[in-house]
Write a protein that holds these residues in place. Structure first.
Motif, PDB file in Angstrom:
ATOM      1  N   GLU A 133      -9.878   9.352  -1.603  1.00  0.00           N
ATOM      2  CA  GLU A 133      -8.905   8.409  -1.027  1.00  0.00           C
ATOM      3  C   GLU A 133      -9.537   7.668   0.154  1.00  0.00           C
ATOM      4  O   GLU A 133      -9.450   6.434   0.254  1.00  0.00           O
ATOM      5  N   ILE A 134     -10.188   8.402   1.029  1.00  0.00           N
ATOM      6  CA  ILE A 134     -10.807   7.797   2.220  1.00  0.00           C
ATOM      7  C   ILE A 134     -11.890   6.798   1.804  1.00  0.00           C
ATOM      8  O   ILE A 134     -11.969   5.689   2.346  1.00  0.00           O
ATOM      9  N   ASP A 135     -12.696   7.164   0.807  1.00  0.00           N
ATOM     10  CA  ASP A 135     -13.756   6.263   0.329  1.00  0.00           C
ATOM     11  C   ASP A 135     -13.158   4.978  -0.245  1.00  0.00           C
ATOM     12  O   ASP A 135     -13.685   3.884  -0.030  1.00  0.00           O
ATOM     13  N   THR A 136     -12.044   5.119  -0.981  1.00  0.00           N
ATOM     14  CA  THR A 136     -11.395   3.938  -1.562  1.00  0.00           C
ATOM     15  C   THR A 136     -10.851   3.031  -0.466  1.00  0.00           C
ATOM     16  O   THR A 136     -10.960   1.801  -0.548  1.00  0.00           O
ATOM     17  N   VAL A 137     -10.263   3.616   0.556  1.00  0.00           N
ATOM     18  CA  VAL A 137      -9.744   2.807   1.674  1.00  0.00           C
ATOM     19  C   VAL A 137     -10.890   2.050   2.339  1.00  0.00           C
ATOM     20  O   VAL A 137     -10.758   0.868   2.679  1.00  0.00           O
ATOM     21  N   ARG A 138     -12.014   2.722   2.469  1.00  0.00           N
ATOM     22  CA  ARG A 138     -13.186   2.071   3.104  1.00  0.00           C
ATOM     23  C   ARG A 138     -13.625   0.849   2.284  1.00  0.00           C
ATOM     24  O   ARG A 138     -13.960  -0.199   2.825  1.00  0.00           O
ATOM     25  N   GLN A 139     -13.605   0.997   0.938  1.00  0.00           N
ATOM     26  CA  GLN A 139     -13.984  -0.140   0.077  1.00  0.00           C
ATOM     27  C   GLN A 139     -12.962  -1.273   0.145  1.00  0.00           C
ATOM     28  O   GLN A 139     -13.314  -2.447   0.127  1.00  0.00           O
ATOM     29  N   LEU A 140     -11.697  -0.918   0.242  1.00  0.00           N
ATOM     30  CA  LEU A 140     -10.644  -1.937   0.248  1.00  0.00           C
ATOM     31  C   LEU A 140     -10.527  -2.653   1.588  1.00  0.00           C
ATOM     32  O   LEU A 140     -10.087  -3.789   1.654  1.00  0.00           O
ATOM     33  N   PHE A 141     -10.907  -1.948   2.664  1.00  0.00           N
ATOM     34  CA  PHE A 141     -10.784  -2.518   4.018  1.00  0.00           C
ATOM     35  C   PHE A 141     -12.128  -2.392   4.743  1.00  0.00           C
ATOM     36  O   PHE A 141     -12.246  -1.662   5.733  1.00  0.00           O
ATOM     37  N   PRO A 142     -13.171  -3.107   4.242  1.00  0.00           N
ATOM     38  CA  PRO A 142     -14.529  -2.880   4.766  1.00  0.00           C
ATOM     39  C   PRO A 142     -14.706  -3.290   6.235  1.00  0.00           C
ATOM     40  O   PRO A 142     -15.620  -2.808   6.885  1.00  0.00           O
ATOM     41  N   LYS A 143     -13.830  -4.129   6.741  1.00  0.00           N
ATOM     42  CA  LYS A 143     -14.008  -4.599   8.117  1.00  0.00           C
ATOM     43  C   LYS A 143     -13.309  -3.707   9.144  1.00  0.00           C
ATOM     44  O   LYS A 143     -13.393  -3.973  10.344  1.00  0.00           O
ATOM     45  N   HIS A 144     -12.639  -2.687   8.684  1.00  0.00           N
ATOM     46  CA  HIS A 144     -11.921  -1.806   9.610  1.00  0.00           C
ATOM     47  C   HIS A 144     -12.800  -0.634  10.027  1.00  0.00           C
ATOM     48  O   HIS A 144     -13.636  -0.165   9.267  1.00  0.00           O
ATOM     49  N   GLU A 145     -12.584  -0.189  11.266  1.00  0.00           N
ATOM     50  CA  GLU A 145     -13.425   0.887  11.790  1.00  0.00           C
ATOM     51  C   GLU A 145     -13.150   2.225  11.128  1.00  0.00           C
ATOM     52  O   GLU A 145     -14.021   3.080  11.045  1.00  0.00           O
ATOM     53  N   SER A 146     -11.914   2.437  10.723  1.00  0.00           N
ATOM     54  CA  SER A 146     -11.548   3.734  10.148  1.00  0.00           C
ATOM     55  C   SER A 146     -10.271   3.563   9.334  1.00  0.00           C
ATOM     56  O   SER A 146      -9.645   2.492   9.353  1.00  0.00           O
ATOM     57  N   TYR A 147      -9.896   4.627   8.667  1.00  0.00           N
ATOM     58  CA  TYR A 147      -8.641   4.631   7.896  1.00  0.00           C
ATOM     59  C   TYR A 147      -7.473   4.371   8.845  1.00  0.00           C
ATOM     60  O   TYR A 147      -6.628   3.497   8.599  1.00  0.00           O
ATOM     61  N   LEU A 148      -7.427   5.080   9.958  1.00  0.00           N
ATOM     62  CA  LEU A 148      -6.308   4.907  10.892  1.00  0.00           C
ATOM     63  C   LEU A 148      -6.272   3.486  11.450  1.00  0.00           C
ATOM     64  O   LEU A 148      -5.200   2.930  11.703  1.00  0.00           O
ATOM     65  N   ASP A 149      -7.444   2.889  11.597  1.00  0.00           N
ATOM     66  CA  ASP A 149      -7.529   1.523  12.119  1.00  0.00           C
ATOM     67  C   ASP A 149      -6.821   0.522  11.191  1.00  0.00           C
ATOM     68  O   ASP A 149      -6.325  -0.514  11.643  1.00  0.00           O
TER      69      ASP A 149
END
Ligand code: ZN
Length: 422
Positions: A234-250
């Motif tokens: 899930e975390i890896d997918t969020v990183r791919q979908l929101f590449p410009k964000h510093e973290s999931y919480l961001d």
């Protein structure tokens, strides 16, 4: 002499556990008298006089605040225990097909009754609930909770991508439906029910939907609930979908979704920076240990919460959680603490399951509190040995599921559940 448990409580005599207001623990009053007025509020709470003319209300039992479930899913009631994890596979194989069934109002109505009874029979008086993405099912859930007497936050689950079409609702339609539901239900019956903005998680929401959800929450002053950092895929997918964000919480922070009324469930793999940001924003945490075990997601370290003074409650997370019982969840949280090097006790976990949860829901002025002037949300727990020393008593309440159970549940002094034969 004993008296039957009444429909409307007027006065109680018995052993009472009074939650401390701002620290995890209870005051144990072995022989207390508690009086409740016509509005369901506690008007008197004192040690019983000696002699006392009032007979003990339910011998062999303990009175305590009702439980608060800070995270569970209405449309997953019938698929509890579906061993098809980990998370993303479980959602695809089991959960999305089941949640699609809630487009059918007849099915939703039938399950809503079962769902509410499952909570009340385990002593839950308030909950933060995710509905499905269907506005009609969410309306039915509100109506059912209103009728049976439960408290809580209810959210239309927002999702507009990366799931089967039948469970998606585009951003405009979903936010329009959320506004209508909020206008109808938020603050219902003196604040017994509230509408909660509920993006499922970052994967299933476009940036447009996340931002729109935050805007609506601010405009109508609504609480927010969502999932975070439960599973590595899930975390890896969020990183791919929101590449410009510093973290999931961001992702949630920059959408404007984080403030003092935001409830974040799971929080297993957060970095220290994310934990600090979560604390700075004043968000609360729903700790869901049984679900975390069942989907093999990992364990949330309770000490990360405690060391930062973050508000925390326990969540069953039905249907990834296998029980509606907050006592079993407390036992599971104890196991998790052992595995993560966190220090805790049964007493502390019982407090998180009641008063702590009420604070997470923002309802602690209404529930999870036994004081003069507060609403009488109480449960009666069978206790084979009420003379136990306090530490053993708390252990027994949390760990001895086979012997002890909920005899009756009261909200505002009104009986909303009674075990057969009580
Ligand atoms: Zn969940």
């Amino acid at each position: 002499m004993t008296i039957a448990l009444p429909m409307q409580l007027r006065q109680i005599r018995g052993t009472v556990l009074i939650p401390l207001l701002d620290q995890p623990g209870f005051k144990l009053v072995p022989d207390a008298v508690l009086v409740i007025d016509d509005s369901g509020r506690i008007s008197e709470l004192k040690t019983a006089p000696d002699p006392c003319p009032i007979p003990e209300t339910k011998p062999g039992c303990i009175w305590m605040p009702g439980f608060v479930d800070t995270h569970l899913h209405f449309p997953q009631s019938r698929v509890v225990g579906s061993a098809s994890g980990p998370l993303l596979e479980w959602l695809d194989e089991t959960i999305f097909p089941e949640e699609a069934r809630f487009l059918d109002a007849h099915y939703a109505r039938m399950v809503a009754d079962e769902f509410c009874l499952s909570m009340l029979s385990q002593g839950t008086v308030a909950a933060a609930v995710y509905s499905s993405s269907a506005p009609s099912a969410t309306q039915i859930l509100f109506e059912t909770m209103a009728r049976v007497g439960l408290r809580g936050l209810v959210g239309l689950t927002l999702m507009d991508r990366m799931a089967p079409q039948r469970v998606l609702l585009d951003a405009e339609k979903a936010l329009g439906a959320a506004r209508e539901l909020a206008e109808q239900w938020h603050g219902f019956d003196g604040g017994r029910l509230e509408f909660c903005i509920t993006p499922r998680f970052a994967i299933s929401c476009t940036p447009k939907l996340l931002k729109g959800a935050a805007k609506l929450a601010h405009e109508l002053n609504l609480p927010v609930q969502t999932h975070i950092s439960e599973n590595q895929d899930e975390i890896d997918t969020v990183r791919q979908l929101f590449p410009k964000h510093e973290s999931y919480l961001d992702v949630y922070a920059r959408a404007g979704l984080l403030d003092g009324r935001s409830i974040l469930a799971h929080c297993i793999h957060l970095s220290d920076d994310e934990w600090d940001l979560l604390a700075d924003k004043g968000c609360s945490v729903s700790h869901c240990p049984d679900s975390n075990f069942f989907l093999g997601s990992g364990q949330m370290a309770l000490h990360k919460v405690q060391s930062r003074g973050i508000e925390c409650g326990l969540g069953t997370d039905v249907g990834a959680g296998r029980t509606f019982s907050l006592r079993r969840i407390a036992a599971s949280a104890y196991d998790t603490a052992l595995l993560t090097g966190s220090q805790t006790t049964a007493e502390e976990l019982l407090w998180y399951a009641s008063r702590g949860g009420a604070k997470v829901l923002g309802m602690d002025d209404r529930t999870g509190r036994l004081e003069v002037g507060c609403e009488a949300d109480l449960i009666v727990m069978k206790q084979s040995d009420t003379g136990l020393k306090p530490a053993r008593l708390f252990d027994s309440l949390v760990f001895q599921h086979d012997q002890n159970g909920v005899e009756a549940t009261y909200v505002r002094g009104r009986r909303v559940y009674m075990k057969d034969g009580s």
